[in-house]
Motif scaffolding. Sequence first.
Motif, PDB file in Angstrom:
ATOM      1  N   ALA A  52      -2.566  -6.121  -6.220  1.00  0.00           N
ATOM      2  CA  ALA A  52      -3.799  -6.116  -5.433  1.00  0.00           C
ATOM      3  C   ALA A  52      -4.421  -4.736  -5.483  1.00  0.00           C
ATOM      4  O   ALA A  52      -3.789  -3.753  -5.876  1.00  0.00           O
ATOM      5  CB  ALA A  52      -3.515  -6.503  -3.983  1.00  0.00           C
ATOM      6  N   GLY A  53      -5.682  -4.665  -5.070  1.00  0.00           N
ATOM      7  CA  GLY A  53      -6.368  -3.395  -4.940  1.00  0.00           C
ATOM      8  C   GLY A  53      -6.875  -2.852  -6.258  1.00  0.00           C
ATOM      9  O   GLY A  53      -6.480  -3.266  -7.346  1.00  0.00           O
TER      10      GLY A  53
ATOM     11  N   GLY B 196      -8.460  -0.569  -0.009  1.00  0.00           N
ATOM     12  CA  GLY B 196      -8.107  -1.132   1.287  1.00  0.00           C
ATOM     13  C   GLY B 196      -7.470  -2.500   1.186  1.00  0.00           C
ATOM     14  O   GLY B 196      -6.615  -2.852   2.010  1.00  0.00           O
ATOM     15  N   ALA B 197      -7.863  -3.283   0.180  1.00  0.00           N
ATOM     16  CA  ALA B 197      -7.275  -4.619   0.017  1.00  0.00           C
ATOM     17  C   ALA B 197      -5.775  -4.512  -0.221  1.00  0.00           C
ATOM     18  O   ALA B 197      -4.986  -5.326   0.284  1.00  0.00           O
ATOM     19  CB  ALA B 197      -7.954  -5.346  -1.138  1.00  0.00           C
ATOM     20  N   ALA B 198      -5.374  -3.522  -1.012  1.00  0.00           N
ATOM     21  CA  ALA B 198      -3.951  -3.322  -1.274  1.00  0.00           C
ATOM     22  C   ALA B 198      -3.212  -2.944   0.003  1.00  0.00           C
ATOM     23  O   ALA B 198      -2.112  -3.444   0.283  1.00  0.00           O
ATOM     24  CB  ALA B 198      -3.772  -2.241  -2.332  1.00  0.00           C
TER      25      ALA B 198
ATOM     26  N   VAL C 213       2.153  -3.441  -7.069  1.00  0.00           N
ATOM     27  CA  VAL C 213       1.684  -3.111  -8.411  1.00  0.00           C
ATOM     28  C   VAL C 213       0.179  -2.938  -8.348  1.00  0.00           C
ATOM     29  O   VAL C 213      -0.533  -3.835  -7.854  1.00  0.00           O
ATOM     30  CB  VAL C 213       2.032  -4.213  -9.425  1.00  0.00           C
ATOM     31  N   GLY C 214      -0.317  -1.809  -8.836  1.00  0.00           N
ATOM     32  CA  GLY C 214      -1.759  -1.611  -8.850  1.00  0.00           C
ATOM     33  C   GLY C 214      -2.116  -0.149  -8.694  1.00  0.00           C
ATOM     34  O   GLY C 214      -1.243   0.710  -8.465  1.00  0.00           O
ATOM     35  N   PRO C 215      -3.400   0.147  -8.795  1.00  0.00           N
ATOM     36  CA  PRO C 215      -3.844   1.549  -8.727  1.00  0.00           C
ATOM     37  C   PRO C 215      -3.915   2.118  -7.318  1.00  0.00           C
ATOM     38  O   PRO C 215      -4.274   3.280  -7.156  1.00  0.00           O
ATOM     39  CB  PRO C 215      -5.240   1.484  -9.355  1.00  0.00           C
ATOM     40  N   GLY C 216      -3.571   1.321  -6.323  1.00  0.00           N
ATOM     41  CA  GLY C 216      -3.682   1.781  -4.940  1.00  0.00           C
ATOM     42  C   GLY C 216      -2.385   2.294  -4.354  1.00  0.00           C
ATOM     43  O   GLY C 216      -2.232   2.323  -3.121  1.00  0.00           O
TER      44      GLY C 216
ATOM     45  N   VAL D  82      -1.399 -12.280  -5.895  1.00  0.00           N
ATOM     46  CA  VAL D  82      -2.291 -11.678  -6.878  1.00  0.00           C
ATOM     47  C   VAL D  82      -3.736 -11.888  -6.444  1.00  0.00           C
ATOM     48  O   VAL D  82      -4.115 -12.997  -6.062  1.00  0.00           O
ATOM     49  CB  VAL D  82      -2.092 -12.304  -8.284  1.00  0.00           C
ATOM     50  N   GLY D  83      -4.525 -10.820  -6.502  1.00  0.00           N
ATOM     51  CA  GLY D  83      -5.959 -11.022  -6.374  1.00  0.00           C
ATOM     52  C   GLY D  83      -6.748 -10.191  -5.401  1.00  0.00           C
ATOM     53  O   GLY D  83      -7.890  -9.829  -5.716  1.00  0.00           O
ATOM     54  N   PRO D  84      -6.248  -9.887  -4.204  1.00  0.00           N
ATOM     55  CA  PRO D  84      -7.108  -9.171  -3.259  1.00  0.00           C
ATOM     56  C   PRO D  84      -7.600  -7.834  -3.808  1.00  0.00           C
ATOM     57  O   PRO D  84      -6.797  -6.934  -4.070  1.00  0.00           O
ATOM     58  CB  PRO D  84      -6.201  -8.967  -2.045  1.00  0.00           C
TER      59      PRO D  84
END
Length: 498
Positions: free
Chosen positions: A251-252, A258-260, A278-281, A309-311
Amino acid sequence: MRRAHPVEAIRSAERPLIEAAAESGDPDAVMRRAAAGVAHHTAELLRERTGGVYGRSVLLLVGSGDNGGDALYAGVVLRGRGCRVDAVLVDPDRAHVRGLAALLRAGGRIRRMQTPGSHEPVPDVAVDGVAGLGGVGPVRAPAARLVQSLAAAGVPWVAVDLPSGVDADTGTVHTPHVPATLTVTFGALRRAHLLASPACGRVEVVDIGLTGIPPGPQTIASPDPAEVGRSWPVPGPGDDKYTQGVVAIRAGSERYPGAAVLCTSAAVAATSGMVRYVGPGARAVLAARPEVVCHPSVAEAGTAQSWIVGPGSGTGAEAVADIDAVLARGRPTVLDADALTCVAAHPVLLRSSTAPVLLTPHAGEFDRLTGGWDRADRPGALRRYVAGLRDRGIEATVLLKGRVTLVDDGETTWSHDAGSSWAATAGSGDVLSGVAGALLANGMGAGGAASWPAVAAVVAHGEAARAAARRTGGAGAPIGAGDLLAALPGAISALRGR
């Protein structure tokens, strides 16, 4: 758990009672029993609103069917308790003859169809006996003007069986409709009582002697919050962070960090297991929740019992590839927000899944997934979409968000009214997906199925939103997703306490 049934099932259950009454020589016996329940609950409403029953005024809006007969006989009982009872007949030539005669003998009066004014006093309560179980479409003129006038004057409405202007099976709420403060129904709930609960107000079920109605494919289920509380995962003496379930979250983005944070924080709050991210946040996530374990990519993430997955994760080629990679892992997966947009554009993605998938669209996202749907029949549109996925071999459950949220797994439709719309705020869906994913990881529900974890998440989410709105102890104030998230542990504790 409560169940609500389609019109045909209700009519089939009522038929033996009505036939037996007719054979006994008293064809209105069942009607009078129902009417006694309407009168009882109307009197209770009068007591709540005005402090008494005797001397209060009741207006009956009477249709031509049995529903009108119920209202007329209820008026007879209320006359016996000292109320002034006036009846407005929508179609005087087709009014229930025996019920009308009984009301007139009891001292009730017939009133012309006109809105309250200088010559017509405003009643203390109005009883809607217009459409009932077979009603379809809006309240029609001239009754519509009276309904709207009384509602504008603040007169509480008691609906007999169902509010007129609300379709019994689809729950479609037309304009105009009767905005019921209280609905009194008979024997069992109708589908609209759950699907259109805000329009029905408080619903009371009167026992008229119906035997149990077996659930069928069109039966709607509503969760009992106490049941949700009992099923909420709690660590036992032998549990550790792995046995309680590990949820991984993709997410994010740089644009939506913020979603993450919201999604991972909700997953942490929902259970006591472990959350991977997992993600850039990662930096923002760790600042908010240092217990989260972060990974640079889906491929490098460790073992998890479920995925979200997705936010806020974007809809580009990298996001699509990550959805495909997650689904190929064969773990129960929540697809939310941007992931739904990707699935709408690339439906073939779902073929990668070999485990249950939970899709969590709001109305606009569902429109993209389906290419357009009948918003007048939310449960029907939802069931058709889920059936289409199941026909393709995809073990899907869909959670259609709203004030009344629906969850459908192809066999059962669940309906839950949050009791408010405080959760209609940016980011609250990220919190919901985090809770649902964590419960999936824990194995809540039978055989890894997604429906009960989804339902439980919806109930806790709604409770948290209401608690957050009332944080100052007043009637409620607007909230943000952060407020909802902060209230989540207390909401779960309150559910378990039930």
